[in-house]
Design an enzyme around this catalytic site. Sequence first.
Site, PDB file in Angstrom:
ATOM      1  N   ARG A 241       0.847  -1.184   0.000  1.00 49.05           N
ATOM      2  CA  ARG A 241       0.000   0.000   0.000  1.00 49.05           C
ATOM      3  C   ARG A 241       0.889   1.242   0.000  1.00 49.05           C
ATOM      4  O   ARG A 241       1.881   1.315   0.735  1.00 49.05           O
ATOM      5  CB  ARG A 241      -0.895   0.032   1.246  1.00 49.05           C
ATOM      6  CG  ARG A 241      -2.080  -0.933   1.196  1.00 49.05           C
ATOM      7  CD  ARG A 241      -3.092  -0.542   0.117  1.00 49.05           C
ATOM      8  NE  ARG A 241      -4.254  -1.414   0.099  1.00 49.05           N
ATOM      9  CZ  ARG A 241      -4.411  -2.446  -0.749  1.00 49.05           C
ATOM     10  NH1 ARG A 241      -3.477  -2.752  -1.629  1.00 49.05           N
ATOM     11  NH2 ARG A 241      -5.525  -3.164  -0.722  1.00 49.05           N
ATOM     12  N   GLU A 270      -3.612   7.207  -4.440  1.00 51.74           N
ATOM     13  CA  GLU A 270      -3.795   6.842  -5.853  1.00 51.74           C
ATOM     14  C   GLU A 270      -5.265   6.973  -6.260  1.00 51.74           C
ATOM     15  O   GLU A 270      -6.135   6.760  -5.419  1.00 51.74           O
ATOM     16  CB  GLU A 270      -3.268   5.410  -6.102  1.00 51.74           C
ATOM     17  CG  GLU A 270      -3.976   4.337  -5.295  1.00 51.74           C
ATOM     18  CD  GLU A 270      -3.320   2.956  -5.427  1.00 51.74           C
ATOM     19  OE1 GLU A 270      -2.074   2.845  -5.328  1.00 51.74           O
ATOM     20  OE2 GLU A 270      -4.073   1.990  -5.625  1.00 51.74           O
ATOM     21  N   HIS A 288      -0.998   0.072  -9.872  1.00 54.03           N
ATOM     22  CA  HIS A 288      -1.655  -0.877  -8.948  1.00 54.03           C
ATOM     23  C   HIS A 288      -2.230  -2.082  -9.711  1.00 54.03           C
ATOM     24  O   HIS A 288      -3.447  -2.266  -9.755  1.00 54.03           O
ATOM     25  CB  HIS A 288      -2.758  -0.165  -8.145  1.00 54.03           C
ATOM     26  CG  HIS A 288      -3.151  -0.940  -6.911  1.00 54.03           C
ATOM     27  ND1 HIS A 288      -3.691  -0.364  -5.798  1.00 54.03           N
ATOM     28  CD2 HIS A 288      -3.087  -2.274  -6.622  1.00 54.03           C
ATOM     29  CE1 HIS A 288      -3.945  -1.286  -4.879  1.00 54.03           C
ATOM     30  NE2 HIS A 288      -3.584  -2.457  -5.365  1.00 54.03           N
TER      31      HIS A 288
HETATM   32  C1  DGY Z   1      -5.748  -6.124  -2.743  1.00 58.41           C
HETATM   33  O1  DGY Z   1      -6.405  -7.151  -2.986  1.00 58.41           O
HETATM   34  O2  DGY Z   1      -5.641  -5.653  -1.615  1.00 58.41           O
HETATM   35  C2  DGY Z   1      -5.043  -5.527  -3.895  1.00 58.41           C
HETATM   36  O3  DGY Z   1      -4.378  -4.382  -3.594  1.00 58.41           O
HETATM   37  C3  DGY Z   1      -5.957  -5.327  -5.080  1.00 58.41           C
HETATM   38  O4  DGY Z   1      -5.224  -5.909  -6.078  1.00 58.41           O
END
Ligand code: DGY
Length: 325
Positions: A241, A270, A288
Amino acid sequence: MTNRKPRVLATRHFPPDVETRLTANFDAVLNPEDRLLDGQALAGASEGCEAIMCAAGDPLNAETIAALPASVRMIATFSVGYEHVDVAAAAKRKIVVSNTPDVLTDATADIAMLCLLGAARRAHEGAAMLRTHHWVGWTPTQLMGVQVTGKRLGILGMGRIGQAMADRARAFRMTIHYSNRSRLPPDLEKGAVFHADPEAMLPHCDFLSINAPMTAETRKWVNAERIARLPRGAIVINTARGGVVDDDALIAALRSGHLASAGLDVFDGEPRIHQGYYALENTFLLPHMGSATVETRNAMGFKALDNLEAYLLRGQSPPDLVRAS
Ligand code: DGY
């Protein structure tokens, strides 16, 4: 008497096979245009719904949860990360929350390795040179990057994805260091060096990969002080993240040359990422896309549906129940 199907709001446009099953088993409110819903719109759209199938980035914070209609009993997020859902606020309203662990481990670890290689080997600069017709041909000094094979990789957060990243890095004969809330048993540790104190791991990292979830504890964990503890020329990888990194500090270290490069798939705030990244050549940036394979996105959707079906159709606890910590 008709058997009414529970109504479920899909906050995003999900993969076709996922929406087919969603509409077969539920009275689904779809979002075919994939319109981003803010908190107010989300609460409004969930009127009459028993559940919300949401995704990373949807603002299911305390305010939105307080505004949800009384009919909502479940939030099933199409993601492993659930920092966008205030689980404690949901629990107060007796709304259960589920996520989609396991199924995106490999795809995300693949992208982490891509970020590591892309950052080390200046993939962005090479691709741009070629596509903008600036390639003059092979030269002995062109685009020299950092060798990956045999280097030290520090992994912050040795959960499923961290371990899968370590497995991939071992194929590059990298020495694995890691820091995690608890030490792994030997069969999972596989010879990796454990650091109970993550700060103590930093001087041992030619590469630092962030694989820890976003929590109050990890928010902006990668700050100027900690970056300074990394060896000069280190490379930072983040596929977890964006909020775990202090963007100003990372950008300053990339500008000063203390860090050679960064490979980032996730960003704080983002898609409105820190403008400083755009001006830096020594970054390998992706939008992402860690879990973005057809197989994985389908598996995530089917997992979210397994959870919805267990709770709403069979009255069982969702298999991937998220508990308030
Ligand atoms: C998640 O599943 O947390 C991812 O960041 C989405 O791909």
